[in-house]
Design an enzyme around this catalytic site. Structure first.
Site, PDB file in Angstrom:
ATOM      1  N   LYS A   1     -46.604   0.977  38.877  1.00  0.00           N
ATOM      2  CA  LYS A   1     -47.054   0.312  40.110  1.00  0.00           C
ATOM      3  C   LYS A   1     -47.255  -1.182  39.879  1.00  0.00           C
ATOM      4  O   LYS A   1     -46.918  -2.001  40.735  1.00  0.00           O
ATOM      5  CB  LYS A   1     -48.366   0.917  40.610  1.00  0.00           C
TER       6      LYS A   1
ATOM      7  N   LYS B   1     -41.252   8.229  47.846  1.00  0.00           N
ATOM      8  CA  LYS B   1     -41.410   7.362  49.015  1.00  0.00           C
ATOM      9  C   LYS B   1     -41.207   5.909  48.615  1.00  0.00           C
ATOM     10  O   LYS B   1     -40.453   5.178  49.242  1.00  0.00           O
ATOM     11  CB  LYS B   1     -42.816   7.522  49.599  1.00  0.00           C
TER      12      LYS B   1
ATOM     13  N   LYS C   1     -36.620  10.194  39.943  1.00  0.00           N
ATOM     14  CA  LYS C   1     -37.221  11.088  40.946  1.00  0.00           C
ATOM     15  C   LYS C   1     -37.073  10.590  42.387  1.00  0.00           C
ATOM     16  O   LYS C   1     -36.969   9.384  42.627  1.00  0.00           O
ATOM     17  CB  LYS C   1     -38.690  11.307  40.614  1.00  0.00           C
TER      18      LYS C   1
HETATM   19  P1  TYM Z   1     -47.531  12.146  46.135  1.00  0.00           P
HETATM   20  O1  TYM Z   1     -48.063  11.902  47.496  1.00  0.00           O
HETATM   21  O2  TYM Z   1     -46.680  11.116  45.502  1.00  0.00           O
HETATM   22  O3  TYM Z   1     -46.725  13.483  46.127  1.00  0.00           O
HETATM   23  C1  TYM Z   1     -47.291  14.681  46.619  1.00  0.00           C
HETATM   24  C2  TYM Z   1     -46.822  15.861  45.809  1.00  0.00           C
HETATM   25  O4  TYM Z   1     -45.400  15.907  45.777  1.00  0.00           O
HETATM   26  C3  TYM Z   1     -44.948  15.931  44.440  1.00  0.00           C
HETATM   27  N1  TYM Z   1     -43.714  15.156  44.327  1.00  0.00           N
HETATM   28  C4  TYM Z   1     -42.635  15.585  43.664  1.00  0.00           C
HETATM   29  N2  TYM Z   1     -42.397  16.721  42.993  1.00  0.00           N
HETATM   30  C5  TYM Z   1     -41.177  16.864  42.436  1.00  0.00           C
HETATM   31  N3  TYM Z   1     -40.191  15.932  42.534  1.00  0.00           N
HETATM   32  C6  TYM Z   1     -40.386  14.786  43.193  1.00  0.00           C
HETATM   33  N4  TYM Z   1     -39.406  13.893  43.306  1.00  0.00           N
HETATM   34  C7  TYM Z   1     -41.651  14.549  43.793  1.00  0.00           C
HETATM   35  N5  TYM Z   1     -42.199  13.532  44.513  1.00  0.00           N
HETATM   36  C8  TYM Z   1     -43.460  13.918  44.823  1.00  0.00           C
HETATM   37  C9  TYM Z   1     -46.035  15.271  43.622  1.00  0.00           C
HETATM   38  O5  TYM Z   1     -45.985  15.701  42.281  1.00  0.00           O
HETATM   39  C10 TYM Z   1     -47.273  15.758  44.342  1.00  0.00           C
HETATM   40  O6  TYM Z   1     -47.622  17.037  43.888  1.00  0.00           O
HETATM   41  N6  TYM Z   1     -51.533  11.356  43.304  1.00  0.00           N
HETATM   42  C11 TYM Z   1     -50.883  12.329  44.165  1.00  0.00           C
HETATM   43  C12 TYM Z   1     -51.721  12.741  45.344  1.00  0.00           C
HETATM   44  C13 TYM Z   1     -53.044  13.275  44.961  1.00  0.00           C
HETATM   45  C14 TYM Z   1     -53.331  14.555  44.400  1.00  0.00           C
HETATM   46  C15 TYM Z   1     -54.725  14.595  44.235  1.00  0.00           C
HETATM   47  C16 TYM Z   1     -52.542  15.647  44.048  1.00  0.00           C
HETATM   48  C17 TYM Z   1     -54.218  12.614  45.104  1.00  0.00           C
HETATM   49  N7  TYM Z   1     -55.225  13.415  44.665  1.00  0.00           N
HETATM   50  C18 TYM Z   1     -55.363  15.717  43.694  1.00  0.00           C
HETATM   51  C19 TYM Z   1     -53.190  16.760  43.513  1.00  0.00           C
HETATM   52  C20 TYM Z   1     -54.571  16.798  43.351  1.00  0.00           C
HETATM   53  C21 TYM Z   1     -49.620  11.671  44.689  1.00  0.00           C
HETATM   54  O7  TYM Z   1     -49.478  10.487  44.765  1.00  0.00           O
HETATM   55  O8  TYM Z   1     -48.710  12.560  45.147  1.00  0.00           O
END
Ligand code: TYM
Length: 331
Positions: free
Chosen positions: A111, A198, A195
């Protein structure tokens, strides 16, 4: 019954990576676990959304969660900012989170590279807020994709550290949920660069129109094609196959796999098939998203019930933590 917590940042529409990396497992788990699924709107502030974008994005993600099949009768679905207890635990955990370990996380380094003009303290302590999300409900399992592995490891570190420091067993050590013993999922993007995400700008969202899906898939990066039988696939080609494996029927995947092996593959045909299979998968979800997003009364009922249930669970943990740390009220 094992407790499950997982969340999604409200920075835009859910995409195929979110669905196959996390949401698909949420849906399965809500049948026989105590599940908390939330929209991480505090986390989205690290990129400074405008007030109106913030609200619209949360609403959209809520509608998308529901359209995917996360069921408010079975799960607690809530919005992170409706549960202030999370923030207090975040503050308390921050006192035992160290600059060195936070600076070393790959997500922070990525980031800081992506937005050098905005390397804020929220980015640095992102894993602490995520740990608070998980630990506030004493979660045992966290269904997330491979990209969150390190953040989850940090949540484990903070849980162990707290337990050790106060000689308690307050927090279970949360584990990644891995379906059928496989590795954590990583859905690739279509630009050959790792990967789908967004912020990577290479995502296909669940709400995307068929025309846009076709355009994106047809533009996916490929190479000149295999020149020898049984050649190992380079990453860009493997990425197309990985996407196909999650949306297409197994015989379709093996058809193109065999064509790759005997060098008769035509990427154009493969992409056409992949686009149609993605569209078939997203079509019913997209229709439900449109319907649910219009139903403000339903969305507000879901968010309100979810907030009440989440706060009930969160305030119990927080009371316990406050006592352990030594806070006593004078009144
Ligand atoms: P975020 O919003 O980026 O993504 C949400 C979930 O989607 C999964 N994900 C993916 N899995 C496989 N391949 C990909 N290309 C891919 N892109 C996204 C992420 O692994 C995630 O499970 N920090 C987290 C949000 C969060 C969270 C939490 C998750 C905040 N607090 C507590 C679990 C527990 C995040 O940015 O995910």
């Amino acid at each position: 019954m094992p407790i499950v917590v997982s969340g999604i940042r409200s920075t835009g529409n859910l995409h195929l990576g979110n669905y196959f990396g996390a949401v698909k497992n949420f849906i399965k788990m809500q049948e026989d676990h105590q599940t908390f699924f939330f929209i991480a709107d505090f986390h989205s502030l690290t990129t400074h959304p405008t007030p109106s974008d913030l609200h619209t994005n949360v609403k959209q993600v809520l509608a998308e969660y529901l359209a995917c099949g996360i069921d408010p009768e079975k799960s607690t679905i809530f919005i992170q900012s409706d549960v202030p207890e999370i923030l207090e635990l975040y503050l308390l955990l921050n006192m035992n989170a160290y600059l060195g370990e936070l600076e070393r996380t790959t997500s922070f380094k990525d980031k800081a590279r992506q937005q050098p003009e905005n390397v804020n303290a929220g980015l640095l302590t992102y894993p602490v807020l995520m740990a608070a999300d998980i630990l506030i409900h004493k979660a045992n399992l966290v269904p997330v994709g491979k990209d969150q592995e390190q953040n989850l490891e940090m949540a484990r570190t903070f849980a162990r550290r707290f337990n050790r420091m106060y000689n308690v067993e307050t927090f279970p050590i949360p584990q990644a949920y891995i379906f059928e013993g496989k590795d954590m999922v990583k859905i690739p993007g279509l630009d050959g660069s790792g990967k789908m995400g967004k912020s990577e700008g290479n995502a296909i969202s669940l709400a995307e129109s068929p025309a846009s899906i076709r355009k994106k898939v047809m533009r996916a990066v490929t190479d000149a094609g295999p020149t020898e039988m049984h050649q190992t696939k380079p990453e860009v080609i493997q990425n197309l196959f990985t996407l196909m494996e999650v949306v297409s029927a197994p015989d379709v995947v093996s058809h193109f796999d065999n064509a790759y092996i005997d060098c008769s593959i035509r990427y154009g045909d493969m992409k056409k098939q992949l686009a149609e299979d993605i569209i078939n998968f997203t079509n019913p979800i997209r229709a439900r998203i449109e319907e649910i997003a219009k139903d403000n009364a339903y969305l507000s009922k879901v968010a309100k019930n979810g907030a009440e249930k989440a706060r009930e669970s969160a305030s119990k943990t927080l009371e316990e933590v406050r006592k352990i740390i030594g806070f006593r009220r004078f009144y």
